[in-house]
Design a protein around this motif. Structure first.
Motif, PDB file in Angstrom:
ATOM      1  N   THR A   1       1.424  -2.652  -8.018  1.00  0.00           N
ATOM      2  CA  THR A   1       1.057  -1.837  -6.866  1.00  0.00           C
ATOM      3  C   THR A   1       0.345  -0.584  -7.372  1.00  0.00           C
ATOM      4  N   PHE A   2      -0.558  -0.070  -6.585  1.00  0.00           N
ATOM      5  CA  PHE A   2      -1.253   1.161  -6.933  1.00  0.00           C
ATOM      6  C   PHE A   2      -1.606   1.911  -5.652  1.00  0.00           C
ATOM      7  N   LYS A   3      -1.949   3.180  -5.809  1.00  0.00           N
ATOM      8  CA  LYS A   3      -2.263   4.034  -4.666  1.00  0.00           C
ATOM      9  C   LYS A   3      -3.752   4.341  -4.617  1.00  0.00           C
ATOM     10  N   ILE A   4      -4.263   4.370  -3.413  1.00  0.00           N
ATOM     11  CA  ILE A   4      -5.578   4.953  -3.164  1.00  0.00           C
ATOM     12  C   ILE A   4      -5.348   6.311  -2.513  1.00  0.00           C
ATOM     13  N   LEU A   5      -5.835   7.337  -3.168  1.00  0.00           N
ATOM     14  CA  LEU A   5      -5.638   8.693  -2.673  1.00  0.00           C
ATOM     15  C   LEU A   5      -6.823   9.123  -1.809  1.00  0.00           C
ATOM     16  N   GLY A   6      -6.523   9.587  -0.608  1.00  0.00           N
ATOM     17  CA  GLY A   6      -7.585  10.069   0.271  1.00  0.00           C
ATOM     18  C   GLY A   6      -7.924  11.528  -0.001  1.00  0.00           C
ATOM     19  N   ARG A   7      -8.878  12.037   0.767  1.00  0.00           N
ATOM     20  CA  ARG A   7      -9.290  13.447   0.647  1.00  0.00           C
ATOM     21  C   ARG A   7      -9.117  14.114   2.017  1.00  0.00           C
ATOM     22  N   ALA A   8      -8.388  15.214   1.992  1.00  0.00           N
ATOM     23  CA  ALA A   8      -8.175  15.964   3.237  1.00  0.00           C
ATOM     24  C   ALA A   8      -9.347  16.904   3.480  1.00  0.00           C
TER      25      ALA A   8
ATOM     26  N   PRO B   1     -11.853   1.184   0.214  1.00  0.00           N
ATOM     27  CA  PRO B   1     -10.404   1.265   0.464  1.00  0.00           C
ATOM     28  C   PRO B   1     -10.032   2.613   1.065  1.00  0.00           C
ATOM     29  N   VAL B   2      -9.093   2.596   1.983  1.00  0.00           N
ATOM     30  CA  VAL B   2      -8.587   3.840   2.585  1.00  0.00           C
ATOM     31  C   VAL B   2      -7.273   4.200   1.913  1.00  0.00           C
ATOM     32  N   ARG B   3      -6.821   5.425   2.133  1.00  0.00           N
ATOM     33  CA  ARG B   3      -5.595   5.880   1.477  1.00  0.00           C
ATOM     34  C   ARG B   3      -4.420   4.986   1.861  1.00  0.00           C
ATOM     35  N   GLY B   4      -3.577   4.725   0.869  1.00  0.00           N
ATOM     36  CA  GLY B   4      -2.418   3.872   1.099  1.00  0.00           C
ATOM     37  C   GLY B   4      -1.983   3.198  -0.193  1.00  0.00           C
ATOM     38  N   ILE B   5      -0.965   2.343  -0.060  1.00  0.00           N
ATOM     39  CA  ILE B   5      -0.438   1.589  -1.203  1.00  0.00           C
ATOM     40  C   ILE B   5      -0.983   0.168  -1.139  1.00  0.00           C
ATOM     41  N   TYR B   6      -1.466  -0.309  -2.285  1.00  0.00           N
ATOM     42  CA  TYR B   6      -2.060  -1.643  -2.373  1.00  0.00           C
ATOM     43  C   TYR B   6      -1.335  -2.460  -3.436  1.00  0.00           C
ATOM     44  N   THR B   7      -1.372  -3.774  -3.266  1.00  0.00           N
ATOM     45  CA  THR B   7      -0.892  -4.679  -4.301  1.00  0.00           C
ATOM     46  C   THR B   7      -2.080  -5.457  -4.842  1.00  0.00           C
ATOM     47  N   ILE B   8      -2.024  -5.756  -6.127  1.00  0.00           N
ATOM     48  CA  ILE B   8      -3.079  -6.544  -6.742  1.00  0.00           C
ATOM     49  C   ILE B   8      -2.453  -7.655  -7.571  1.00  0.00           C
ATOM     50  N   ASP B   9      -2.898  -8.882  -7.335  1.00  0.00           N
ATOM     51  CA  ASP B   9      -2.490 -10.039  -8.131  1.00  0.00           C
ATOM     52  C   ASP B   9      -3.580 -10.310  -9.153  1.00  0.00           C
ATOM     53  N   ILE B  10      -3.253 -10.057 -10.429  1.00  0.00           N
ATOM     54  CA  ILE B  10      -4.235 -10.195 -11.506  1.00  0.00           C
ATOM     55  C   ILE B  10      -4.055 -11.552 -12.177  1.00  0.00           C
ATOM     56  N   THR B  11      -5.164 -12.240 -12.379  1.00  0.00           N
ATOM     57  CA  THR B  11      -5.145 -13.540 -13.052  1.00  0.00           C
ATOM     58  C   THR B  11      -6.149 -13.513 -14.193  1.00  0.00           C
ATOM     59  N   ALA B  12      -5.688 -13.947 -15.381  1.00  0.00           N
ATOM     60  CA  ALA B  12      -6.565 -14.019 -16.550  1.00  0.00           C
ATOM     61  C   ALA B  12      -6.626 -15.455 -17.033  1.00  0.00           C
ATOM     62  N   GLU B  13      -7.826 -15.963 -17.149  1.00  0.00           N
ATOM     63  CA  GLU B  13      -8.067 -17.326 -17.642  1.00  0.00           C
ATOM     64  C   GLU B  13      -7.282 -18.378 -16.854  1.00  0.00           C
TER      65      GLU B  13
ATOM     66  N   LEU C   1      -2.912  12.300  -1.324  1.00  0.00           N
ATOM     67  CA  LEU C   1      -4.123  13.121  -1.317  1.00  0.00           C
ATOM     68  C   LEU C   1      -4.531  13.454  -2.744  1.00  0.00           C
ATOM     69  N   SER C   2      -5.800  13.381  -3.009  1.00  0.00           N
ATOM     70  CA  SER C   2      -6.307  13.754  -4.330  1.00  0.00           C
ATOM     71  C   SER C   2      -6.754  15.204  -4.357  1.00  0.00           C
ATOM     72  N   ASN C   3      -6.809  15.860  -3.211  1.00  0.00           N
ATOM     73  CA  ASN C   3      -7.294  17.249  -3.159  1.00  0.00           C
ATOM     74  C   ASN C   3      -6.374  18.129  -2.319  1.00  0.00           C
ATOM     75  N   SER C   4      -5.084  18.091  -2.612  1.00  0.00           N
ATOM     76  CA  SER C   4      -4.170  18.998  -1.914  1.00  0.00           C
ATOM     77  C   SER C   4      -4.714  20.421  -2.030  1.00  0.00           C
TER      78      SER C   4
ATOM     79  N   ASP D   1     -11.282  12.562   5.001  1.00  0.00           N
ATOM     80  CA  ASP D   1     -12.704  12.701   4.681  1.00  0.00           C
ATOM     81  C   ASP D   1     -13.429  11.362   4.691  1.00  0.00           C
ATOM     82  N   ASP D   2     -12.677  10.269   4.521  1.00  0.00           N
ATOM     83  CA  ASP D   2     -13.307   8.944   4.478  1.00  0.00           C
ATOM     84  C   ASP D   2     -13.482   8.349   5.873  1.00  0.00           C
ATOM     85  N   THR D   3     -12.472   8.548   6.745  1.00  0.00           N
ATOM     86  CA  THR D   3     -12.524   7.914   8.069  1.00  0.00           C
ATOM     87  C   THR D   3     -12.814   8.900   9.195  1.00  0.00           C
TER      88      THR D   3
END
Length: 639
Positions: A368-375, A348-360, A492-495, A425-427
């Protein structure tokens, strides 16, 4: 017709339940439970009998001295309580039993409890408290009393089926068992009376106490009679949302009924919702994107049986592009409440993601959650050059995170430039960040000057500083400055804050001779000044004007002296005297107003004088008119 309405209602509710999540986004966590325990602890210290009772239900008092004091306190609180006799009697008996008091219940109270069902029974609320009091005392209610209570329940359900009566009827019927099984038929009607709030919650009119009373009683009476509760999964979810929204209750009774209501909903496994919640702050670093979720019941306890099939569908929120179709969550904690999924293999690259969770395949939730990139600073170049002429430009290249060993220098005739390329740092692509600054810090005074680094067409961040032009920003203080690059971003996870180099700045005007600028000091006081009055005319002019104003009055007196004054028609009637005195008072008041009074003082005195003058003048004119008419009529008669 009534049955048809309920059938349609539950068909629609059932269809909604198919689309419902059967989950809530929160639960009563440890912080909430600890705060509620404090509410119960404070309740033990109060002098309120009801508060002490509900607190003893949730806190076991083990200290003998404290227990002895509480046993004495509840007797005194019973005497001082303003509650109904049947209610405060119940609280005393129940609290006495919870505390295992050595003191016996006074006979005067026991006699009232024992005699409660010998004659006509009271309200359904009184019947409930007296019935439970019998149970706490270990006294069996005889068959005749059971029949009376059953008849009372039937009467209430026919004529006085308010929500509070239904709630107490359900709870009483659950205690009576088969003798009151007919009450269970009214559960469906009661639940249908719930009010929906914002499409997310269900509650009964009356708030938390009434809602908990009805729900606890409805679930209990259906369990005792082995009947399925007529409540859909969607309704259970909305009731749970309401109860969880009231977690901030401040009274022992409210805290107790809240916990009991959530326990009741938890006990109905077929419809009870679960809580699926992201564990943590919803921010994952791109180099270790492990997403953890908590799957618990409404009280934060592990779900039984433990869900085995928990999957998530992950999409980028910006364009709904799919990252992962089916990510599996596996149990991470020993108590089977925390489950995690590692997204690293999906890159995953930095940005906002949505996740649909299903149990049983039953419980679903979306977050929604964030993926933090590295500068990463790919390159950084500093240059010092003359501002007015093309000359040799001194360039220096720095490598992150090292500081240049060579000290730079610049004076008022030169300019200083910094150019940095920031990449992901990822891309390895140029990165646009929310905050980018270049800071120059005076090493002696600690004063700092910050410049914004703007991104140019090549997506490199650049700062150009003309030392002579911007000397005022530095207060003309020559000396050694630290050059730092500051990069920050919500994704960013490493400001970073990087000390790049040191530079010696020399200004044409030394800071000692420069005008000191007040920084963060009080501004001069602003004193309000009224408008300066205009200059008055000379006294001579004022006297002439006053004399001209008095001229008509002087002429009046002169003419009266020459012509004479005829007062033959003046009489001493009250209206005549009142009018002339009032008129003279008004003239006098105007003179005083001109001399010393203001407008408001004058009006306050003028109003009563004007009223008297008006009424007297009106009566005087009517009398003069009538005299004139009588004279004319008498003259006509003589002729």
């Amino acid at each position: 017709m009534k049955k048809l309405v309920f059938a349609i209602f539950y068909i629609l509710t059932g269809l909604s339940a198919i689309l419902a999540t059967r989950t809530v986004s929160t639960y009563l966590d440890n912080n909430d439970l600890n705060r509620l325990q404090k509410v119960f602890a404070d309740g033990l210290q109060s002098n309120d009998l009801q508060s002490i009772y509900y607190s003893t239900l949730n806190i076991e008092v083990t200290n003998p001295k404290e227990k002895e004091l509480l046993c004495k306190k509840i007797v005194e609180a019973h005497t001082d309580s303003k509650l109904n006799n049947f209610e405060k009697d119940f609280y005393l008996i129940a609290a006495n039993k919870n505390l295992h008091c050595a003191e016996k219940i006074p006979e005067s109270i026991l006699s009232k409890v024992y005699a409660a069902f010998k004659n006509d029974v009271g309200t359904i609320q009184e019947v409930y408290f007296r019935f439970i009091s019998h149970k706490l005392l270990g006294v069996q209610v005889d068959e005749d009393a059971i029949k009376k209570i059953a008849l009372k329940l039937q009467e209430v359900l026919k004529k006085e089926d308010t929500l509070i009566n239904l709630g107490y009827s359900f709870n009483l019927a659950a205690e009576m068992g088969e003798a009151a099984s007919f009450v269970a038929k009214r559960v469906e009607d009661a639940i249908a009376q719930a009010d929906e709030v914002d499409g997310k919650m269900l509650q009964f009119e009356g708030g938390l106490s009434i809602t908990a009373l009805v729900i606890n009683g409805a679930i209990s009476v259906d369990k005792v009679n082995n009947k399925p509760i007529p409540m859909s999964a969607l309704q259970a979810e909305k009731f749970a949302n309401y109860f969880l929204s009231r977690r901030s209750v401040q009274t022992p009774k409210g805290a107790h009924v809240l916990i009991e209501a959530l326990k009741s909903l938890n006990s109905v496994k077929d419809i009870t919702p679960l809580c699926i919640k992201i564990f943590g702050n919803k921010q994952l670093p791109s180099n270790s994107p492990e997403l953890s979720i908590a799957v618990v019941d409404l009280l934060g306890k592990p779900v039984s049986p433990v869900p085995k099939n928990i999957y998530g569908k992950v999409m980028l929120k910006k364009d709904r592009s799919l990252l992962a179709e089916k990510v599996e969550f596996v149990a991470k904690s020993s108590d089977k409440t925390i489950f995690s999924a590692n997204l690293l293999r999906y890159k995953p690259v930095r940005g906002i993601y949505t996740i649909d969770i299903t149990a049983e395949n039953t419980y679903t939730q979306q977050y929604t959650f964030k993926i933090l990139g590295r500068a990463k600073v790919e390159s950084l170049e500093i240059s010092v050059a003359e501002t007015s002429a093309v000359s040799t430009i001194k360039k220096y290249n720095a490598n992150y995170p090292n500081t240049l060993s060579e000290k730079l220098s610049a004076d008022a005739t030169q300019k200083f430039s910094l150019k940095a390329i920031i990449i992901d740092d990822d891309t390895n692509k140029p990165l646009t960040v929310h905050q980018s600054f270049v800071r120059l810090l005076n090493k002696i005074t600690g004063e700092e000057v910050i410049f914004i680094a703007d991104q140019d067409s090549s997506r490199a961040y650049k700062v150009d500083i003309d030392i002579g032009t911007r000397a005022g920003d530095f207060n003309f203080k020559s000396g050694e400055y630290e050059i730092s690059l500051i990069i920050g971003d919500a994704f960013l996870s490493n400001s970073l804050q990087w000390h790049i180099a040191n530079i010696d700045l020399q200004f044409q005007q030394d800071h000692k001779d420069a005008k000191k600028q007040a920084i963060r000091t009080a501004l001069p006081e602003i004193i309000h000044q009224f408008r300066v009055p205009e200059k008055r005319p000379p006294r001579f002019v004022s006297d002439i004007f006053t004399g001209l104003c008095l001229t008509p009055l002087v002429l009046l007196f002169i003419l009266w002296g020459k012509l004479g004054i005829n007062i033959s028609n003046f009489n001493l009637a009250p209206s005549t005297i009142g009018f002339h005195l009032g008129f003279g008072s008004i003239l006098t008041l105007f003179a005083v107003f001109w001399w010393k009074l203001n407008m408001f003082q004058t009006l306050r005195l003028l109003i009563p004088i004007a009223i008297v003058t008006f009424l007297s003048g009106n009566r005087l004119l009517r009398r003069i008119y009538s005299q004139r008419v009588s004279k004319q009529s008498s003259g006509a008669a003589l002729s």
